[in-house]
Design an enzyme around this catalytic site. Structure first.
Site, short mmCIF file in Angstrom:
data_model
loop_
_atom_site.label_atom_id
_atom_site.label_comp_id
_atom_site.label_asym_id
_atom_site.label_seq_id
_atom_site.Cartn_x
_atom_site.Cartn_y
_atom_site.Cartn_z
N HIS A 163 0.85 -1.20 0.00
CA HIS A 163 0.00 0.00 0.00
C HIS A 163 0.89 1.25 0.00
O HIS A 163 1.50 1.55 1.01
CB HIS A 163 -0.91 -0.03 1.24
CG HIS A 163 -1.70 1.21 1.45
ND1 HIS A 163 -3.04 1.29 1.16
CD2 HIS A 163 -1.35 2.43 1.91
CE1 HIS A 163 -3.46 2.51 1.44
NE2 HIS A 163 -2.46 3.22 1.91
N GLU A 333 -8.95 2.94 9.14
CA GLU A 333 -7.87 3.85 9.53
C GLU A 333 -8.46 4.99 10.34
O GLU A 333 -8.06 5.24 11.47
CB GLU A 333 -7.16 4.40 8.28
CG GLU A 333 -5.97 5.30 8.60
CD GLU A 333 -5.42 6.00 7.35
OE1 GLU A 333 -6.19 6.16 6.38
OE2 GLU A 333 -4.26 6.39 7.36
N HIS A 352 -4.74 -0.73 6.40
CA HIS A 352 -4.81 -0.18 7.75
C HIS A 352 -5.50 -1.09 8.77
O HIS A 352 -4.81 -1.75 9.53
CB HIS A 352 -5.42 1.22 7.77
CG HIS A 352 -4.58 2.20 7.03
ND1 HIS A 352 -3.32 2.55 7.47
CD2 HIS A 352 -4.77 2.88 5.88
CE1 HIS A 352 -2.79 3.41 6.62
NE2 HIS A 352 -3.65 3.64 5.64
N ASP A 408 2.99 6.55 2.64
CA ASP A 408 3.54 7.77 2.02
C ASP A 408 5.00 7.99 2.43
O ASP A 408 5.27 8.78 3.33
CB ASP A 408 2.74 9.00 2.45
CG ASP A 408 1.30 8.95 2.00
OD1 ASP A 408 1.06 8.92 0.78
OD2 ASP A 408 0.41 8.94 2.87
N MET A 410 7.37 9.74 1.41
CA MET A 410 7.84 11.13 1.42
C MET A 410 7.59 11.79 2.77
O MET A 410 8.38 12.60 3.24
CB MET A 410 7.12 11.91 0.32
CG MET A 410 7.44 13.37 0.31
SD MET A 410 8.57 13.80 -0.98
CE MET A 410 7.47 13.95 -2.35
N GLN A 411 6.48 11.44 3.40
CA GLN A 411 6.15 12.08 4.67
C GLN A 411 6.67 11.33 5.89
O GLN A 411 6.94 11.94 6.91
CB GLN A 411 4.62 12.16 4.81
CG GLN A 411 3.96 13.11 3.84
CD GLN A 411 2.46 13.06 4.05
OE1 GLN A 411 1.97 13.26 5.15
NE2 GLN A 411 1.72 12.78 3.00
#
Ligand code: ZN
Length: 506
Positions: A163, A333, A352, A408, A410-411
């Protein structure tokens, strides 16, 4: 009827709801629970009755990935954006809306029923204690078994990131390198118009606005980099399609019609059949979760944005000759617990699943039906739930089918290999053993949209990977101990058998 029988009957009916719906949508229902349900009904279980998703294998070396020669003939189907008109082109078999709502109301009542809550709560606790005893007795044996397995360890056993969003799949280093490079080579390019005045990158730099063109560039760079990383495959959610053997795509449900239209040209059809393996819900499931779905609910076309459960009902399935489109939504989630209930009825697997913590009945059902769950503890840690409170370890120990995913990078991630970071941190915080990690990695391959050929290659034992228990585990490839496989299998059979005894008691 005593309490035990009543609970077993409720759980039995809940399992049949998933079992009946799964083949209609070409979704998976594992053999072991299916065999127990057959036994209860006094029927013979036949291996040929199981429905498996079909994913197009990769093109062989030298083969043109966009070749349309072997395509099924055009049967003249027409896609309608609104509900089908009176020239209804195709009648897919499937439970109607009334049955859906009936089943849903039954499950809502079941998850609130005191007796069943107590029964499932006790059994989940029992599963936990049983696993602890198993570890105490067999940890060393598992380790010995893995030590004897030459040339294989956690690092070279296959893992799939189950995911990850395309919009934030690059890591922070990718972003920084990109910004630096663009500034050096392209600083005078006009990148923005502000109140009629053209602004160059140099001028705009302070605000660092990245537009779609830059996103595409960064994304391609990311794809290029993972081509050089052979350790894992990555699965994407979004609509920028790049052909790569390392990527499979999931499309948000609200883009489904756009994809259907895209499908109407043969070369795109070929592309989609190679790369798109499923549909997701919208990213934030909590946004449209208030509506309680019933027969009186407005029709799909009357909504601007459909509520979550409604999306689950109207997701479409597979037609001959193409990939199965699995439904793999964000679920549990941030949304209501009823989302997990709707997904138990409709989804092949979910991402999630945190909220399963709140409902012992649903948690037990996800265990009994072995519904795969892609968990992203680092993402949850930033957004919803502190890392040490994440139910990942709890679910894994009880025997729910868990895989790890990044969501994600990047975060949330710092290194160039976010999936390994995810595994490494889980291993440290939860003290996972090599066997645990390899079990999670094996689950990720099974859960993924890889073709049967690829799964055989990564899991070994030819098509035996579909079998439950030690028979289905190619330890030479997966590095997962057979002792653990046997434990999982026997425990599941024991729980299913208890339910069978409760149902046939009178
Ligand atoms: Zn996500």
């Amino acid at each position: 009827m005593d309490d035990f029988e009543l609970s077993c009957k409720g759980l039995y009916r809940a399992l049949t709801i998933r079992e009946v719906r799964a083949p209609l949508a070409f979704q998976r229902f594992p053999n072991t629970p299916s065999q127990f349900l057959c036994k209860i009904e006094g029927e013979q279980w036949k291996p040929e009755d199981q429905v498996l998703p079909v994913f197009t294998p990769l093109p062989k070396p030298g083969e043109d990935p966009f070749c349309t020669k072997d395509f099924p003939p055009n049967l003249g189907y027409v896609a309608h954006a609104a509900s089908a008109d009176k020239h209804q082109p195709l009648n897919h078999p499937g439970p109607d809306l009334v049955t859906f709502i009936d089943d849903m109301n039954f499950l809502i009542a079941l998850i609130a029923q005191g007796l069943t809550k107590t029964y499932t709560h006790r059994h989940l606790k029992f599963l936990m204690s049983k696993f602890n005893v198993h570890e105490m007795l067999n940890e060393m044996e598992e380790m010995k078994e893995l030590k004897k397995n030459a040339h294989r360890d956690f690092y070279n056993s296959r893992k799939v990131d189950t995911h990850i969003h395309a919009a934030a799949c690059m890591n922070q280093k990718h972003l920084l390198c990109f910004i630096k490079k663009s500034y050096h080579v392209d600083a005078d390019r006009v990148v923005h118009v502000l109140k009629g005045k053209e602004v160059t990158m140099k001028e705009l730099f302070a605000s660092l606005n990245l537009d779609g063109q830059y996103f595409r560039y960064m994304y391609l760079k990311y794809v290029f980099e993972i081509q050089n990383t052979i350790l894992y495959f990555v699965f994407e959610i979004l609509c920028i399609f790049v052909f790569s053997k390392y990527i499979k795509y999931f499309v948000p449900v609200n883009l489904f019609i756009r994809v259907l239209i895209y499908l109407l040209t043969p070369s795109s059809l070929r592309f989609v059949s190679l790369q798109v393996t499923g549909f997701d819900s919208v990213d934030d499931e909590s946004k449209h979760s208030g509506h309680m779905f019933s027969t009186k609910s407005p029709k799909p076309e009357e909504w601007d944005i459909m509520p979550f459960i409604m999306c689950c009902v109207f997701v479409v399935s597979r037609e001959r000759g193409m990939n199965t489109f699995q439904f793999r939504p964000h679920c549990g989630e941030a949304g209501a617990v009823t989302h997990l209930l709707a997904c138990f009825m409709t989804a092949d697997n979910i991402s999630h699943g945190l909220n399963l913590k709140k409902s012992p009945v649903l948690q037990c059902l996800y265990y009994l039906a072995q519904v795969p769950i892609a968990m992203s503890s680092l993402s949850n840690n930033s957004l919803f739930l502190e890392y040490n409170k994440n139910p990942l370890l709890d679910f894994h120990n009880k025997g729910l089918v868990i895989s790890l995913s990044t969501d994600d990078p990047m975060q949330f991630h710092y290194t160039k290999e976010p999936l390994m970071e995810e595994y490494a941190i889980a291993a440290q915080v939860f003290k996972l053993s090599t066997c645990d990690m390899c079990e999670i990695a094996r689950n990720s391959v099974l859960q993924s949209g890889l073709s049967a050929e690829e799964k055989i290659y990564f899991l070994g034992l030819f098509s035996n990977y579909l079998k439950d228990g030690p028979e289905g585990n190619g330890i030479r490839k997966t590095n997962m101990a057979q002792i653990r496989m046997a434990y999982r299998y026997e425990t599941l059979c024991y729980e299913l058998n208890l339910i069978r005894e409760g149902v046939i008691a009178d």
